[in-house]
Scaffold this motif. Structure first.
Motif, PDB file in Angstrom:
ATOM      1  N   PHE A 291       0.884  -1.130  -0.029  1.00 52.47           N
ATOM      2  CA  PHE A 291       0.006   0.053  -0.020  1.00 52.47           C
ATOM      3  C   PHE A 291       1.019   1.327   0.028  1.00 52.47           C
ATOM      4  CE2 PHE A 291       1.183  -0.066   4.275  1.00 52.47           C
ATOM      5  CZ  PHE A 291       1.080  -1.467   4.819  1.00 52.47           C
ATOM      6  N   GLN A 292       0.367   2.443  -0.412  1.00 49.94           N
ATOM      7  CA  GLN A 292       1.084   3.653  -0.253  1.00 49.94           C
ATOM      8  C   GLN A 292       0.067   4.396   0.647  1.00 49.94           C
ATOM      9  OE1 GLN A 292       2.840   5.217  -4.045  1.00 49.94           O
ATOM     10  NE2 GLN A 292       3.069   3.120  -4.601  1.00 49.94           N
ATOM     11  N   CYS A 293      -0.886   5.090   0.114  1.00 49.61           N
ATOM     12  CA  CYS A 293      -1.873   6.083   0.948  1.00 49.61           C
ATOM     13  C   CYS A 293      -2.860   5.290   1.819  1.00 49.61           C
ATOM     14  CB  CYS A 293      -2.727   6.841  -0.028  1.00 49.61           C
ATOM     15  SG  CYS A 293      -4.175   6.025  -0.913  1.00 49.61           S
ATOM     16  N   GLY A 294      -3.095   3.869   1.498  1.00 50.79           N
ATOM     17  CA  GLY A 294      -3.601   3.059   2.294  1.00 50.79           C
ATOM     18  C   GLY A 294      -5.394   3.312   2.119  1.00 50.79           C
ATOM     19  N   PHE A 295      -5.752   4.032   1.249  1.00 53.62           N
ATOM     20  CA  PHE A 295      -7.421   4.247   1.044  1.00 53.62           C
ATOM     21  C   PHE A 295      -7.965   2.954   0.548  1.00 53.62           C
ATOM     22  CE2 PHE A 295     -11.115   5.959  -0.704  1.00 53.62           C
ATOM     23  CZ  PHE A 295     -11.609   6.742   0.477  1.00 53.62           C
ATOM     24  N   CYS A 296      -7.247   2.179  -0.476  1.00 49.36           N
ATOM     25  CA  CYS A 296      -7.896   0.978  -1.044  1.00 49.36           C
ATOM     26  C   CYS A 296      -7.833  -0.168   0.001  1.00 49.36           C
ATOM     27  CB  CYS A 296      -7.440   0.868  -2.223  1.00 49.36           C
ATOM     28  SG  CYS A 296      -5.831   0.130  -2.237  1.00 49.36           S
TER      29      CYS A 296
ATOM     30  N   CYS B 121      -6.738   0.634  -7.026  1.00 44.80           N
ATOM     31  CA  CYS B 121      -5.659   1.149  -6.307  1.00 44.80           C
ATOM     32  C   CYS B 121      -5.000   2.304  -7.134  1.00 44.80           C
ATOM     33  CB  CYS B 121      -4.647   0.095  -5.735  1.00 44.80           C
ATOM     34  SG  CYS B 121      -3.034   0.958  -5.070  1.00 44.80           S
ATOM     35  N   ARG B 122      -5.348   3.459  -6.464  1.00 46.14           N
ATOM     36  CA  ARG B 122      -4.948   4.722  -7.407  1.00 46.14           C
ATOM     37  C   ARG B 122      -3.185   4.928  -7.299  1.00 46.14           C
ATOM     38  NH1 ARG B 122      -8.652   9.561  -7.822  1.00 46.14           N
ATOM     39  NH2 ARG B 122      -6.870  10.281  -9.273  1.00 46.14           N
ATOM     40  N   CYS B 123      -2.740   4.205  -6.301  1.00 41.93           N
ATOM     41  CA  CYS B 123      -1.332   4.490  -5.914  1.00 41.93           C
ATOM     42  C   CYS B 123      -0.582   3.220  -6.860  1.00 41.93           C
ATOM     43  CB  CYS B 123      -1.087   4.332  -4.479  1.00 41.93           C
ATOM     44  SG  CYS B 123      -1.870   5.366  -3.332  1.00 41.93           S
TER      45      CYS B 123
HETATM   46 FE1  FES Z   1      -3.434   4.337  -2.197  1.00 44.23          FE
HETATM   47 FE2  FES Z   1      -4.330   1.775  -2.947  1.00 44.23          FE
HETATM   48  S1  FES Z   1      -2.676   2.209  -1.675  1.00 44.23           S
HETATM   49  S2  FES Z   1      -5.299   3.837  -3.232  1.00 44.23           S
END
Ligand code: FES
Ligand code: FES
Length: 155
Positions: A94-99, A138-140
């Motif tokens: 993950f990066q931002c973790g939103f998904c 996942c947008r990241c």
């Molecule tokens: Fe950022 Fe998946 S980790 S949208």
């Protein structure tokens, strides 16, 4: 109506237009499942309903009266959920973790579906895993690590 969420029973009095996602987030304070698109397109709202993965934004809460729901908040209490959480952390999936809450719930569902395949337990390949998680965006762009994490647990 009543909902059983992560093993706890909740009595709710809600407008019949409230989605399952909004019931979880706004009425029960379980904000793990995310609202990305609110249109069934991104998978950020994925939870497990009676063991099956569903998009919480597409279901009316009242239609799920008596259902058994597992959200990301309840995953650490399950063997596969806890293993996936560890694998996601180990693989940096993950990066931002939103998904991530949706990815984790979806992965639990995908592993269960593969194990219960009508033709016998399915050995997940990278390609098959990608396909089975394709409803979770996942947008990241953390897809390669997400797939590796899920395959770690599958194996
Ligand atoms: Fe950022 Fe998946 S980790 S949208
Ligand atoms: Fe439900 Fe995007 S918020 S699929």
């Amino acid at each position: 109506m009543t909902l059983r969420v992560n093993g706890a029973e909740y009595a709710l009095e809600i407008d019949h237009r409230v989605t399952l996602l909004d019931a979880l987030r706004d009425h029960l304070g379980l904000t793990g499942a995310k609202k990305g698109c609110d249109h069934g397109q991104c998978g950020a709202c994925t939870v497990l309903l009676d063991g099956r993965r569903v998009c919480g934004c597409l279901l009316l809460a009242v239609a799920q009266d008596g259902a058994d729901i597992t959200t990301v908040e309840g995953l650490s209490a399950t063997t596969t959920g806890a293993e996936l959480q560890r694998a996601f952390a180990a693989r940096d999936a993950f990066q931002c973790g939103f998904c991530t809450p949706g990815q984790l719930c979806s992965a639990v569902g995908a592993l269960a579906e593969a194990a219960a395949d009508p033709d016998g337990p399915l050995t997940l390949t990278e390609q098959e895993t990608r396909e089975r998680l394709s409803g979770n965006l996942c947008r990241c762009g953390a897809y390669p690590a997400i797939v590796r994490a899920v395959l770690d647990v599958a194996r």
